[in-house]
Design a protein around this motif. Structure first.
Motif, PDB file in Angstrom:
ATOM      1  N   GLY A  24       1.247  -1.594   0.452  1.00 49.69           N
ATOM      2  CA  GLY A  24      -0.157   0.001   0.118  1.00 49.69           C
ATOM      3  C   GLY A  24       0.677   1.327   0.266  1.00 49.69           C
ATOM      4  N   THR A  25       0.167   2.294   0.118  1.00 50.38           N
ATOM      5  CA  THR A  25       0.719   3.305   0.032  1.00 50.38           C
ATOM      6  C   THR A  25      -0.032   4.846   1.151  1.00 50.38           C
ATOM      7  OG1 THR A  25       1.764   5.225  -1.545  1.00 50.38           O
ATOM      8  CG2 THR A  25      -0.863   4.903  -1.636  1.00 50.38           C
ATOM      9  N   THR A  35      -2.532  19.610  -5.225  1.00 47.85           N
ATOM     10  CA  THR A  35      -2.644  18.658  -5.122  1.00 47.85           C
ATOM     11  C   THR A  35      -1.584  17.788  -4.533  1.00 47.85           C
ATOM     12  OG1 THR A  35      -4.473  18.692  -6.516  1.00 47.85           O
ATOM     13  CG2 THR A  35      -4.008  16.536  -5.905  1.00 47.85           C
ATOM     14  N   ALA A  36      -1.594  16.867  -3.818  1.00 53.17           N
ATOM     15  CA  ALA A  36      -0.584  15.775  -3.891  1.00 53.17           C
ATOM     16  C   ALA A  36      -1.321  14.377  -3.547  1.00 53.17           C
ATOM     17  CB  ALA A  36      -0.524  15.679  -1.951  1.00 53.17           C
ATOM     18  N   VAL A  37       0.478  13.302  -4.255  1.00 52.65           N
ATOM     19  CA  VAL A  37      -0.047  12.260  -5.185  1.00 52.65           C
ATOM     20  C   VAL A  37       0.617  11.727  -3.746  1.00 52.65           C
ATOM     21  CG1 VAL A  37       0.114  11.384  -7.636  1.00 52.65           C
ATOM     22  CG2 VAL A  37      -1.409  13.040  -7.267  1.00 52.65           C
ATOM     23  N   ALA A  38       0.366   9.812  -3.613  1.00 53.87           N
ATOM     24  CA  ALA A  38       1.519   8.712  -3.405  1.00 53.87           C
ATOM     25  C   ALA A  38       0.619   7.861  -4.041  1.00 53.87           C
ATOM     26  CB  ALA A  38       1.083   9.122  -1.966  1.00 53.87           C
ATOM     27  N   LEU A  39       2.047   7.519  -4.454  1.00 54.15           N
ATOM     28  CA  LEU A  39       1.399   6.314  -5.310  1.00 54.15           C
ATOM     29  C   LEU A  39       2.813   5.107  -5.109  1.00 54.15           C
ATOM     30  CD1 LEU A  39       2.713   6.524  -8.966  1.00 54.15           C
ATOM     31  CD2 LEU A  39       2.800   8.236  -7.260  1.00 54.15           C
ATOM     32  N   VAL A  84       5.188   2.895 -11.757  1.00 53.60           N
ATOM     33  CA  VAL A  84       3.605   2.968 -11.369  1.00 53.60           C
ATOM     34  C   VAL A  84       3.043   4.105 -12.303  1.00 53.60           C
ATOM     35  CG1 VAL A  84       1.812   3.217  -9.998  1.00 53.60           C
ATOM     36  CG2 VAL A  84       3.782   1.404  -9.556  1.00 53.60           C
ATOM     37  N   THR A  85       1.991   5.147 -12.754  1.00 52.93           N
ATOM     38  CA  THR A  85       2.046   5.706 -13.078  1.00 52.93           C
ATOM     39  C   THR A  85       0.485   5.376 -12.686  1.00 52.93           C
ATOM     40  OG1 THR A  85       0.927   4.919 -15.345  1.00 52.93           O
ATOM     41  CG2 THR A  85       3.698   5.572 -15.181  1.00 52.93           C
ATOM     42  N   ARG A 109       7.886   0.592  -1.071  1.00 52.29           N
ATOM     43  CA  ARG A 109       7.946   1.823  -0.088  1.00 52.29           C
ATOM     44  C   ARG A 109       7.122   3.048  -1.408  1.00 52.29           C
ATOM     45  NH1 ARG A 109      11.721   6.549  -1.997  1.00 52.29           N
ATOM     46  NH2 ARG A 109      13.459   4.658  -3.317  1.00 52.29           N
ATOM     47  N   THR A 110       6.684   4.302  -1.076  1.00 52.89           N
ATOM     48  CA  THR A 110       5.866   5.359  -1.602  1.00 52.89           C
ATOM     49  C   THR A 110       7.019   5.914  -1.924  1.00 52.89           C
ATOM     50  OG1 THR A 110       3.431   5.424   0.098  1.00 52.89           O
ATOM     51  CG2 THR A 110       4.520   7.278  -0.603  1.00 52.89           C
TER      52      THR A 110
END
Length: 847
Positions: A548-549, A787-791, A801-802, A840-841
């Protein structure tokens, strides 16, 4: 080496240290002795090492005069008198009454432990037996007696558990020889060398009577134990080379495990994300990780002033273990269940575990420099006061008491008030908020589903299948979790688990002993064989997707439930015909961890093989006298009562006696069976060595049934800690929306928080609301002015990963290394280079 949080607050504070860095930090004495097989004049102060060790276990005149240490001194004396009385009452063939020797290795270990406990009392300043020559002589004679009858014949020894022969017995012997070094030299000057030669001979999983870093037995906490003993043995004989090599060998446990560049094939130890693994694939911070912490801190104390050079940088590494490995897993002084392995079935885990960790923390504060030392002291004061009777050292008791009494040290948690930690290297997740903590246990082809061994944790089958634990603030966790939870809650009804409807048998029930025995099979099944580990003790799962992230203090985790290694091998014809393996149910699961709730989605649920399955929303235990209320409401707004067959919109479990409550908001219509049952069972059902003590609990269970028709089904609900009925009613109007719940995608939106989170389980692009995710992947996006993005890649196998954020194009503000952002037709494409990231995130902030 610095300690503390990263500037972004998104990465753990663990100082990552490679094996090369570890070796560069070793004192010159350690390196010189390691490099040379002969004794070298490297400046090891053996007398100081021995004196430090005696002070650790027996205290000092100054410390032992302090009133807070009196209870420890009394306990040392009381135990020693009991052991001396047992010697007086010993029968034929016994050194201590009741300990029959010759075939029971555990009894032999206890005999050496009892001698150590007598020796300790005779070296404890201020104790009534301090300096008692008669008692010391009895210990020396006892050592001679045991060696002559039960140790010197090495062809007859080494039965039972290897740990007793290589670690348990040498630990007690080495410490006893240190405590009575002068007496031993006076009475039997050859005894120490004789014992060292025998201990070397029994180190059979080593190499030439020494540690073997390539041995699967000489890793992690086990390695720390063995090397600590060998330091003492070298100091007793003035052997610089032995001490130096032991220091160098133990130092390898400080190196952060890089799963892509393993040294000696070792996966045991601490990882970049704070995870700790022992037994190659078991999440074990709360048991073996605690033992390792205790032992390395003791070593820092033993070696203080012993060699040239210092160990501050190594101490800083241990600080990182505490801050980001232990602290997230401790809730109000309780060690969480998800990292205890087979120890979950013991009667003394939880608060007792943390007591020993606090002792190490108090001692470590004297070795860490700068802000880290004060942070540790604040944390020791923040945690609930612990019972110092369990502390190993009187000096530690005095040090901890001084910290607690010092008004200049404010209490402060090492955890921020809101924290979500993805321990993806050990398939665990912890989510913390003021008022509660949520702990999740997953499994994969990398991490074991559970650990069973030696009659401990007898019914563990589903503990790594998404079992979760919701800890509520202000509760005595012994009343709601610990051994009594596993004793009274059905192993098929652990909270969060989807299990097939069937009855399984424990290993002793199946085979009449604590392991599967078949040494004649090509896989050579013996009690400590690799095949036993792989298929009986701690089998891994078969799924790659488990991870997960996290985005700040929010998180998402996912897992594809699978069979374990034993079932897969059985179907392939690899295992013997009489080996029993069990098939698992199937489910694709996600957990979305927010502020007021944890959202749980399950899809593609099926019992397999014509079996029904059951998903447990929650199981909670309470004392029989507690006032429990179970209320609910149907989708039509009418009251829901236990026994209703209509789907509830929400349920609420409230313990009026403890003033605690949990709500369950159902996001789709599904029949739920919920009710209370009084259960009485013996604690021995989960651990053969537990007392045959009956435990009675009021057990609440809420489950969702899945028929055996072959149809797959879905589940969607939210756990709401501390919920009120009015608050649960509000979920009918939001803010939660299930965007997708199938075997390909599980996704939710939280309107108030502006969060969209998704797990994509299969290959290719998949939509999740305004996101287009190239799976497999885990993604969280929080929309706002920025806007925050975590993947992340939960399979740990992808190079990148996109995610495409549909809508107006956004520009990059900040991003982690490995993240690229570009504007494309229809939105903004965020890509993370996940190769060798181990789940890892990766994060980016956009505007």
């Amino acid at each position: 080496m610095s300690v503390g949080r990263s500037p972004t607050g998104l990465e753990p504070a663990v100082p990552h240290i490679s094996r090369r860095q570890v070796l560069s930090l070793l004192p010159a004495a350690g390196l010189a002795a390691w490099a040379s097989p002969v004794r070298a004049a490297t400046g090891v102060d053996h007398a100081r090492l021995l004196a430090n060790t005696v002070a650790i276990f027996a205290g000092t005149p100054e410390v032992n005069a302090r009133p807070e240490v009196a209870g420890k001194l009394a306990a040392i004396l009381r135990t020693a008198r009991q052991r001396l009385a047992a010697m007086d009452q010993a029968g034929d063939g016994e050194l201590f009454s009741g300990l029959r020797l010759g075939t029971d290795d555990a009894n032999l270990r206890l005999a050496f432990q009892y001698l150590y406990e007598i020796a300790l009392a005779t070296r404890t300043p201020g104790g009534e037996l301090d300096g008692d020559a008669s008692a010391q002589r009895r210990v020396v004679d006892g050592l001679l007696w045991l060696h002559e009858r039960h140790l010197q014949d090495q062809s007859a020894g080494y039965y039972g558990n290897w740990h007793n022969w290589e670690i348990g017995i040498p630990t007690h012997v080495s410490r006893t020889l240190v405590l009575l070094a002068d007496r031993v030299r006076e009475v039997r000057p050859d005894l120490t060398a004789t014992y060292i030669a025998s201990m070397d001979a029994y180190l059979r999983n080593g190499k030439n009577g020494d540690v073997d870093l390539d041995s699967r037995f000489h890793t992690g906490a086990n390695l720390a134990d063995i090397t600590a003993n060998r330091m003492l043995q070298g100091a007793l004989t003035g052997d610089d080379a032995r001490v130096g090599k032991a220091i160098a060998d133990q130092a390898t446990v400080f190196a952060t495990i890089d799963p892509y560049r393993l040294r000696h094939g070792v996966t045991d130890g601490y990882y970049r994300d704070g995870s700790f693994i022992q037994h190659h694939s078991v999440a074990y911070t709360g048991s073996y990780g605690r033992i390792l912490l205790t032992r390395v801190v003791q070593t820092l104390k033993m070696l203080q002033g012993v060699t040239s050079g210092g160990a501050t940088d190594l101490a800083d590494v241990v600080y990182g273990w505490v801050a980001d490995g232990f602290a997230p897993l401790i809730f109000e002084g309780w060690m969480m269940e998800i990292v205890k392995g087979r120890a979950v079935s013991r009667t003394t885990t939880g608060y007792a575990d943390v007591g020993l960790i606090v002792e190490a923390i108090a001692d470590l504060a004297d070795h860490v420099e700068g802000a880290g030392a004060l942070a540790l002291k604040k944390y020791a004061k923040f945690l609930p006061g612990v019972d110092t009777a369990a502390f190993v050292s009187p000096v530690s008791i005095a040090r901890y008491s001084a910290i607690r009494a010092d008004p200049a040290i404010p209490a402060a948690d090492l955890n921020p008030p809101e924290r979500c930690v993805a321990f993806n290297s050990m398939d665990r997740t912890v989510h913390r908020r003021p008022g509660y903590a949520f702990a999740l246990a997953r499994s994969s082809e990398r991490i074991s589903k559970y650990e069973y061994m030696n009659g401990e944790n007898l019914m563990p089958w589903f503990q790594g299948d998404g079992a979760y634990y919701l800890y509520l603030a202000g509760e005595d966790q012994r009343e709601v979790y610990g051994v009594d939870y596993y004793t009274t809650v059905s192993p098929y009804r652990l909270a969060g688990v989807t299990a097939p409807v069937e009855e399984r048998r424990t290993v002793p029930e199946l085979y009449g002993r604590f392991w599967y025995d078949n040494p004649g099979h090509p896989l050579n099944f013996t009690s400590s064989s690799e095949s036993q580990n792989t298929y009986v003790y701690f089998p891994r799962a078969g799924n790659a997707f488990s991870g997960g992230t996290t985005l700040g203090a929010y998180g998402v985790a996912g897992m594809v439930q699978s069979d374990d290694a034993a079932w897969t091998a059985k179907q392939a014809g690899t295992l013997p015909g009489d080996f029993v393996a069990y098939r698992n149910a199937r489910a694709t699961k996600s957990w979305f961890m927010l502020d007021d709730e944890i959202v749980v989605l399950a899809a593609n649920v099926a019992g397999q093989g014509g079996r029904a399955a059951t998903t447990t929303v929650d199981s909670r235990i309470a004392a029989p006298g507690d006032v429990i209320a179970l209320t609910g409401e149907g989708w039509d707004g009418g009251a829901w009562q236990a026994g209703d067959t209509t789907p509830p919109r929400w349920l609420r479990y409230a313990n009026g006696t403890r003033r605690s409550a949990v709500g369950y908001a159902f996001l789709t219509r599904q029949p739920v069976t919920a009710g209370l049952e009084t259960v009485t069972r013996s604690r021995r059902v989960v651990r053969a060595a537990n007392p045959d003590t009956g435990v009675t609990k009021n057990v609440f269970t809420a489950t969702i049934d899945h028929p055996a028709s072959g149809e797959v089904s879905t589940v969607a609900y939210a756990l709401v800690p501390g919920a009120t009925e009015a608050g649960l009613r509000r979920y009918a109007r939001g803010p939660l929306t299930v965007l997708a719940n199938n075997r390909h995608v599980q996704a939710i939106r939280h309107g108030t928080l502006g969060i969209v989170a998704a797990n994509v389980f299969t290959d290719g692009p998949h939509h999740a609301g305004r996101l287009l995710v190239d799976g497999p992947a885990s993604v969280i996006v929080r929309y706002g002015e920025r806007t925050a993005v975590a993947l992340s890649d939960p399979t740990t196998k992808r190079d990148r990963v996109t995610v495409l954020l549909h809508g107006a194009p956004l520009r990059l503000v900040t991003a982690d290394d490995g993240v690229t952002v570009r504007q494309v037709p229809g939105g903004t494409l965020v890509q993370a280079a996940t190769r060798h990231a181990h789940g890892r995130t990766f994060t980016a902030t956009l505007r």
